[in-house]
Design an enzyme around this catalytic site. Structure first.
Site, PDB file in Angstrom:
ATOM      1  CG  ASP A 179      -2.834   1.823  -0.828  1.00 36.41           C
ATOM      2  OD1 ASP A 179      -2.001   1.820   0.092  1.00 36.41           O
ATOM      3  OD2 ASP A 179      -2.513   1.932  -2.015  1.00 36.41           O
ATOM      4  CG  HIS A 236      -5.192  -1.997  -2.969  1.00 35.88           C
ATOM      5  ND1 HIS A 236      -6.320  -1.253  -2.683  1.00 35.88           N
ATOM      6  CD2 HIS A 236      -4.237  -1.118  -3.328  1.00 35.88           C
ATOM      7  CE1 HIS A 236      -6.039   0.021  -2.870  1.00 35.88           C
ATOM      8  NE2 HIS A 236      -4.780   0.133  -3.257  1.00 35.88           N
ATOM      9  CG  ASP A 246      -4.202   1.969  -6.177  1.00 40.29           C
ATOM     10  OD1 ASP A 246      -5.219   2.287  -5.547  1.00 40.29           O
ATOM     11  OD2 ASP A 246      -3.087   1.805  -5.665  1.00 40.29           O
TER      12      ASP A 246
HETATM   13 ZN   LIG Z   1      -3.485   1.791  -3.677  1.00 42.81          ZN
END
Ligand SMILES: [Zn+2]
Length: 338
Positions: A287, A173, A175
């Site tokens: 998320d 994951h 970001d």
């Molecule tokens: Zn995230």
């Protein structure tokens, strides 16, 4: 006396030798049993892999068949416009006959005359507004996730004939900007994750990996040489690598306007089309803090067929898990059909 001593030494030597031989034979039998069970496991795995490939081929054929039928239908519509298209009244929504087959999905999802029907009560197995009323939100701590419960597996329940299916989805994951900037994350972490993926997946066709954030994927792609780009395409073709959602980022769902969501999804999907001729089929939302009912509608209209969500309230997740309701079709309050 001396002879007795020699006989005693010789005798004990023979005893030691016999014990050693018995020990080695036992060891060999255990080893060969273990080896044959390992061989059996490898054979089973190969068979499973083969089975997976056949299923995949079957799915691809069906998909191909559906696409051809849709094209045929769309062409038929283009040649002979339906009479209803000529009778569209002012300010009314065009009849669904007007649209090629693939847009009929909309007809199934909404009432085209008015999207909001106050008196309409959808028939559902789980009505979330009711569920919220029934959950006590007592926040008891513990278990495999906070406020969940301990999950234990008894090995004796499972064997070669009755296997426990465990689904593992190797993922990462990333970001694009949180504590570090996107460039800092890319150079210190993300680039290495993708490099390792490209190194490790080709070593074994059973290895899989999924990727969601196209902003990072595009940065990495630009640095690859032609040979590595071909490797990536091969991994996508044989389904070892899958792009999920395929947005420029994994967007926030709680605060974003749908126009912004569409904008970033379009950005990612256009990049995938232009560079890899790839269209994602599954969405991956692990998320965003709060999942919006708008997101699945947009994704469905874009042709995505599956979605995974993750950050629901712990108590909701626990409640759904206990009822075995974690797999569901998500219908909006304004939706008429599934
Ligand atoms: Zn995230």
């Amino acid at each position: 006396m001396r002879l007795k001593k020699v006989v005693a030494i010789f005798g004990s030597l023979i005893v030691i030798l016999v014990i050693f031989m018995i020990y080695s034979t036992k060891d060999l039998i255990v080893y060969s049993n273990r080896k044959s069970s390992i061989d059996e496991d490898i054979r089973d795995n190969k068979l499973l892999h083969f089975e997976d490939r056949i299923k995949q081929l079957e799915a691809n054929l069906n998909e191909h068949h559906n696409a051809v039928s849709e094209i045929k239908l769309a062409m038929k519509h283009m040649r002979q416009p339906s009479p209803s298209t000529r009778s569209i009244k002012n300010n009314s929504v065009p009849s669904m006959n007007y649209w090629p087959k693939r847009f009929v999905v909309s007809e199934l999802m909404y009432d085209v005359s008015c999207p909001i029907q106050v008196n309409f009560v959808p028939k559902t197995n789980v009505q979330m507004l009711e569920l919220y009323k029934s959950i006590s939100f007592d926040n008891i701590d513990g278990g495999v996730w906070k406020q969940g419960w301990r999950i234990e597996v008894d090995e004796r329940d499972w064997n070669r004939q009755n296997k426990l299916n465990v689904f593992v989805v190797p993922h990462s994951h990333n970001d694009p900007g949180w504590i570090k900037t996107i460039e800092e994350y890319y150079s210190t972490q993300t680039k290495h994750i993708l490099d390792n993926m490209l190194l490790k997946l080709p070593e074994d066709p059973r290895r899989k990996f999924i990727w969601a954030e196209i902003s990072y994927f595009a940065m990495w792609w630009d640095e690859l040489d032609e040979e590595d780009k071909e490797k990536v395409k091969r991994l996508l073709r044989n389904n070892q690598l899958e792009i999920v959602t395929g947005g420029w980022v994994m967007n926030d769902e709680a605060n974003s306007h749908w126009v912004s969501i569409m904008h970033q999804l379009t950005e990612g999907h256009q990049w995938l089309q232009q560079n890899l001729n790839y269209t994602p089929l599954s969405s991956w939302s692990i998320d965003p803090f709060g999942l919006s009912a708008t997101q699945p509608v947009l994704l469905k209209e874009m042709g995505l067929q599956n979605m995974l969500i993750q950050r629901t309230h712990y108590a909701v997740k626990k409640q759904l898990a206990m009822q075995q309701h974690l797999e569901f079709r998500w219908r909006q309050l304004w939706g008429k059909y599934l």
